[in-house]
Write an enzyme that holds these catalytic residues in place. Structure first.
Site, PDB file in Angstrom:
ATOM      1  N   TYR A 138       0.830  -1.205   0.000  1.00 20.04           N
ATOM      2  CA  TYR A 138       0.000   0.000   0.000  1.00 20.04           C
ATOM      3  C   TYR A 138       0.871   1.264   0.000  1.00 20.04           C
ATOM      4  O   TYR A 138       0.686   2.163  -0.792  1.00 20.04           O
ATOM      5  CB  TYR A 138      -0.889  -0.037   1.245  1.00 20.04           C
ATOM      6  CG  TYR A 138      -2.047   0.923   1.201  1.00 20.04           C
ATOM      7  CD1 TYR A 138      -3.256   0.557   0.614  1.00 20.04           C
ATOM      8  CD2 TYR A 138      -1.946   2.194   1.766  1.00 20.04           C
ATOM      9  CE1 TYR A 138      -4.322   1.425   0.589  1.00 20.04           C
ATOM     10  CE2 TYR A 138      -3.012   3.064   1.740  1.00 20.04           C
ATOM     11  CZ  TYR A 138      -4.205   2.686   1.146  1.00 20.04           C
ATOM     12  OH  TYR A 138      -5.260   3.553   1.122  1.00 20.04           O
ATOM     13  N   PHE A 184     -12.230  18.606 -24.544  1.00 18.31           N
ATOM     14  CA  PHE A 184     -12.621  17.208 -24.604  1.00 18.31           C
ATOM     15  C   PHE A 184     -13.853  17.067 -23.706  1.00 18.31           C
ATOM     16  O   PHE A 184     -14.028  17.830 -22.769  1.00 18.31           O
ATOM     17  CB  PHE A 184     -11.480  16.273 -24.169  1.00 18.31           C
ATOM     18  CG  PHE A 184     -11.882  14.835 -24.325  1.00 18.31           C
ATOM     19  CD1 PHE A 184     -12.125  14.318 -25.584  1.00 18.31           C
ATOM     20  CD2 PHE A 184     -12.094  14.019 -23.221  1.00 18.31           C
ATOM     21  CE1 PHE A 184     -12.568  13.009 -25.753  1.00 18.31           C
ATOM     22  CE2 PHE A 184     -12.536  12.707 -23.377  1.00 18.31           C
ATOM     23  CZ  PHE A 184     -12.775  12.202 -24.647  1.00 18.31           C
ATOM     24  N   THR A 185     -14.702  16.102 -24.006  1.00 19.17           N
ATOM     25  CA  THR A 185     -15.997  15.991 -23.303  1.00 19.17           C
ATOM     26  C   THR A 185     -15.846  15.968 -21.777  1.00 19.17           C
ATOM     27  O   THR A 185     -16.496  16.748 -21.076  1.00 19.17           O
ATOM     28  CB  THR A 185     -16.730  14.702 -23.734  1.00 19.17           C
ATOM     29  OG1 THR A 185     -15.817  13.611 -23.645  1.00 19.17           O
ATOM     30  CG2 THR A 185     -17.219  14.810 -25.175  1.00 19.17           C
ATOM     31  N   ASP A 192      -2.478  18.398 -21.791  1.00 19.51           N
ATOM     32  CA  ASP A 192      -3.153  17.103 -21.779  1.00 19.51           C
ATOM     33  C   ASP A 192      -2.384  16.217 -22.757  1.00 19.51           C
ATOM     34  O   ASP A 192      -2.476  16.371 -23.975  1.00 19.51           O
ATOM     35  CB  ASP A 192      -4.617  17.251 -22.203  1.00 19.51           C
ATOM     36  CG  ASP A 192      -5.350  15.907 -22.260  1.00 19.51           C
ATOM     37  OD1 ASP A 192      -4.682  14.859 -22.172  1.00 19.51           O
ATOM     38  OD2 ASP A 192      -6.585  15.913 -22.409  1.00 19.51           O
ATOM     39  N   LYS A 242      -4.475   5.718 -23.045  1.00 19.95           N
ATOM     40  CA  LYS A 242      -3.960   6.028 -24.387  1.00 19.95           C
ATOM     41  C   LYS A 242      -2.433   6.095 -24.324  1.00 19.95           C
ATOM     42  O   LYS A 242      -1.755   5.280 -24.911  1.00 19.95           O
ATOM     43  CB  LYS A 242      -4.531   7.358 -24.860  1.00 19.95           C
ATOM     44  CG  LYS A 242      -6.046   7.304 -25.023  1.00 19.95           C
ATOM     45  CD  LYS A 242      -6.583   8.542 -25.673  1.00 19.95           C
ATOM     46  CE  LYS A 242      -8.083   8.521 -25.735  1.00 19.95           C
ATOM     47  NZ  LYS A 242      -8.639   8.561 -27.069  1.00 19.95           N
ATOM     48  N   ARG A 297     -18.876  11.786 -32.900  1.00 16.12           N
ATOM     49  CA  ARG A 297     -18.169  12.941 -32.348  1.00 16.12           C
ATOM     50  C   ARG A 297     -18.776  14.176 -32.992  1.00 16.12           C
ATOM     51  O   ARG A 297     -18.230  14.786 -33.879  1.00 16.12           O
ATOM     52  CB  ARG A 297     -16.660  12.858 -32.629  1.00 16.12           C
ATOM     53  CG  ARG A 297     -15.960  11.662 -32.035  1.00 16.12           C
ATOM     54  CD  ARG A 297     -15.506  11.796 -30.588  1.00 16.12           C
ATOM     55  NE  ARG A 297     -16.549  11.760 -29.592  1.00 16.12           N
ATOM     56  CZ  ARG A 297     -16.334  11.584 -28.280  1.00 16.12           C
ATOM     57  NH1 ARG A 297     -15.129  11.420 -27.820  1.00 16.12           N
ATOM     58  NH2 ARG A 297     -17.325  11.581 -27.426  1.00 16.12           N
ATOM     59  N   PHE A 352     -24.120  11.224 -24.392  1.00 14.22           N
ATOM     60  CA  PHE A 352     -23.737  10.292 -25.462  1.00 14.22           C
ATOM     61  C   PHE A 352     -23.396   8.904 -24.928  1.00 14.22           C
ATOM     62  O   PHE A 352     -23.447   7.926 -25.657  1.00 14.22           O
ATOM     63  CB  PHE A 352     -22.557  10.855 -26.281  1.00 14.22           C
ATOM     64  CG  PHE A 352     -21.329  11.127 -25.471  1.00 14.22           C
ATOM     65  CD1 PHE A 352     -21.155  12.343 -24.842  1.00 14.22           C
ATOM     66  CD2 PHE A 352     -20.342  10.166 -25.347  1.00 14.22           C
ATOM     67  CE1 PHE A 352     -20.014  12.592 -24.080  1.00 14.22           C
ATOM     68  CE2 PHE A 352     -19.195  10.410 -24.607  1.00 14.22           C
ATOM     69  CZ  PHE A 352     -19.046  11.622 -23.964  1.00 14.22           C
TER      70      PHE A 352
HETATM   71  N1  F0G Z   1      -8.136  13.876 -22.689  1.00 14.69           N
HETATM   72  C1  F0G Z   1      -8.176  13.399 -23.939  1.00 14.69           C
HETATM   73  C2  F0G Z   1      -7.512  14.160 -25.033  1.00 14.69           C
HETATM   74  C3  F0G Z   1      -8.825  12.197 -24.203  1.00 14.69           C
HETATM   75  O1  F0G Z   1      -8.842  11.728 -25.449  1.00 14.69           O
HETATM   76  C4  F0G Z   1      -9.441  11.496 -23.133  1.00 14.69           C
HETATM   77  C5  F0G Z   1     -10.169  10.269 -23.375  1.00 14.69           C
HETATM   78  C6  F0G Z   1      -9.374  12.039 -21.841  1.00 14.69           C
HETATM   79  C7  F0G Z   1      -8.707  13.232 -21.666  1.00 14.69           C
HETATM   80  C8  F0G Z   1     -10.001  11.359 -20.679  1.00 14.69           C
HETATM   81  O2  F0G Z   1      -9.283  10.224 -20.349  1.00 14.69           O
HETATM   82  O3  F0G Z   1     -10.858   8.305 -20.750  1.00 14.69           O
HETATM   83  O4  F0G Z   1      -8.839   8.037 -19.313  1.00 14.69           O
HETATM   84  O5  F0G Z   1     -10.748   9.377 -18.532  1.00 14.69           O
HETATM   85  N2  F0G Z   1     -10.592   9.882 -24.500  1.00 14.69           N
HETATM   86  C9  F0G Z   1     -11.314   8.634 -24.744  1.00 14.69           C
HETATM   87  C10 F0G Z   1     -11.719   8.521 -26.194  1.00 14.69           C
HETATM   88  C11 F0G Z   1     -12.458   8.399 -23.827  1.00 14.69           C
HETATM   89  O6  F0G Z   1     -12.388   7.549 -26.537  1.00 14.69           O
HETATM   90  O7  F0G Z   1     -11.356   9.363 -27.010  1.00 14.69           O
HETATM   91  P1  F0G Z   1      -9.965   8.922 -19.711  1.00 14.69           P
END
Ligand code: F0G
Length: 483
Positions: free
Chosen positions: A81, A133-134, A224, A267, A390, A456
């Site tokens: 831990y 980003f969303t 990011d 990623k 998208r 979505f």
């Molecule tokens: N920033 C970017 C540029 C991303 O593409 C993503 C995730 C995140 C932040 C958030 O990261 O999913 O680990 O919480 N993109 C995924 C996609 C969900 O399908 O494009 P996460």
């Protein structure tokens, strides 16, 4: 294609620099079933069952193939831990690559965004970024902040030969910092590369200029780095100033200019996790308390130690051009083939995936009937191929409940790394071309169940007419009894 291997007859195709050693069996249901499954899933590709998907191009997040070295590293994870050796290895690798002393682990990218937003966004504050980003936007607006996008004009033009469409408009950045006032800017977020505008990269020059402007005004620069892998490839292959730099040198040059770097390791690093890196102890302290609160103890932050070991190796592999070139080369192949056929796709080819331009493919569907969502449903029916909308569906409604129409209506066909073979990619191209020939058959979608936040993911829609039956009938006419 910048492959170093030449073919006898000059064929220009991507060549895999790896071999497959573990496989997963796939199933392709018949077209009638695909229509049925799509409707059971509310015409939302997020709600399809994977067993019904033939080529899963939903995302490249957490679904990239791991290497033998990554899998081997997972066996030596240290579960303790506190004081975990696994954490030390990951922290040291990040320090080696980014030059950052401090690391706050988080279970994935959006968790890092939550921590960043909690620490720096106060009601009424503005965040400036090339593009949102969303999940980023959801966290910032949840806390009463706002998001402003300062992407260069060409970033929103679907076709272009600008190699760095993800770049900031630098003049606009300066202007907005001055108008808003530096103390009202929570941070400037540099999404390198971009996600929602077709995986388009930023140049090293542009990112360094953004960081310099931030320093000048005393505003935090936050990179990011979730999609940095592809962006590094594009800097190395498209930017003259970086031609003779190693991937490590490029990475370090960028990292040295930023105050904070966060990433989704779903990623970056070919595994599952995330985190925040910085050089400054005071910055680290501002965010640190949120890690045990939301994520877990500071040595794992909600990640499995096995995944952390895989990330450590994955980051090392990201510094290898043979490894990171695979995604962009496959994407370029798709973009080139579809362009030859006349299918409107985002150009130049970017990272992440091939993006079909639904506004141009389906001009007869109004944005209020979600053309990119309709194309995603049609693509699954046409070939069992799962893409991701998208466009307007991926936007949040305005506070007054009105639709916020997206700048671009895209269907993203993501290319997870080292997962698909070229014949599978060719199959997808074939079905996209068939769908393009039959685009007039595709109609719109309407919600019958619409969640308030990140709609979505869970929203359910129905077709506005019997267009899907007509599409199935045409498929049978053209392909006979083919799956
Ligand atoms: N920033 C970017 C540029 C991303 O593409 C993503 C995730 C995140 C932040 C958030 O990261 O999913 O680990 O919480 N993109 C995924 C996609 C969900 O399908 O494009 P996460």
């Amino acid at each position: 294609m910048d492959t170093q291997v030449k073919f006898l007859h000059g064929e220009n195709i991507p060549l895999e620099m790896h071999k497959v050693r573990i496989v997963q069996k796939l199933f392709l249901p018949p077209v009638e079933k695909r229509k049925e499954y799509m409707n059971e899933a509310g015409n939302n590709t997020f709600l399809l069952q994977n067993r019904d998907v033939f080529v899963d191009m939903l995302t490249d997040s957490g679904v990239n193939a791991m290497s033998d070295r990554q899998q081997a590293a997972m066996l030596v994870a240290d579960d303790s831990y506190a004081g975990s050796e696994t954490n030390n290895r990951l922290k040291n690798k990040l320090k080696e690559i980014f030059g950052t002393e401090y690391f706050l682990p988080a279970h994935q990218g959006r968790a890092a965004e939550n921590i960043l937003s909690e620490a720096f966004v106060k009601p009424g504050m503005v965040t400036l970024m090339n593009f949102h980003f969303t999940t980023t936007k959801a966290h910032i607006t949840r806390l009463g902040g706002s998001v402003e996008e300062l992407i260069s004009k060409e970033g929103l033009e679907p076709t272009s030969d600008n190699p760095f469409k993800g770049n900031f408009d630098l003049e606009l950045l300066r202007k907005r910092i001055e108008e808003v006032g530096p103390d009202k800017v929570a941070f400037v977020r540099i999404e390198a590369g971009t996600n929602l505008v077709g995986g388009q990269p930023l140049s090293m020059e542009n990112m360094l200029a953004v960081a310099k402007i931030c320093k000048e005004y005393g505003v935090l620069s936050v990179m990011d780095a979730s999609l940095l892998q592809d962006n590094l490839y594009f800097i190395k292959t498209r930017e003259a100033a970086a031609k003779d730099m190693s991937l490590r040198e490029i990475t370090r040059t960028l990292a040295d200019a930023m105050d904070i770097i966060y990433f989704s390791a779903r990623k970056l690093g070919f595994a599952r996790g995330g985190g925040i890196c910085m050089r400054d102890e005071a910055l680290c302290k501002k965010m640190m308390e949120y890690v045990p609160l939301y994520e877990g103890f500071l040595t794992y932050g909600g990640m499995s130690v096995r995944e952390m070991e895989a990330i450590t190796v994955g980051l090392e592999e990201t510094m290898d051009m043979d490894v990171i070139s695979q995604g962009p080369q496959f994407i370029k192949y798709m973009v080139d083939e579809l362009t030859k056929y006349g299918v409107p796709v985002i150009t130049p080819a970017g990272g992440l995936g091939c993006h079909l331009n639904a506004s141009e493919i389906l001009p007869h569907i109004p944005q209020s009937q979600y053309p990119a969502g309709a194309l995603a449903a049609a693509m699954y029916i046409a070939g069992g191929v799962r893409g991701m909308e998208r466009g307007t569906l991926s936007e949040q409604r305005e506070p007054d409940g009105s639709e916020r129409f997206a700048e671009m209506e895209l269907l993203r066909l993501a290319v997870p790394r080292r997962v698909f073979t070229l014949s599978q990619i060719k199959y997808v191209i074939d079905r996209v071309e068939w769908l393009y020939d039959n685009r007039e058959l595709v109609g719109g979608l309407e919600f019958y169940d619409e969640p308030k936040v990140l709609r979505f993911f869970f929203g359910r829609l129905r077709p506005t007419s019997d267009w899907q039956d007509k599409l199935v009938a045409k498929f049978r006419k053209d392909f006979g009894d083919s799956l």
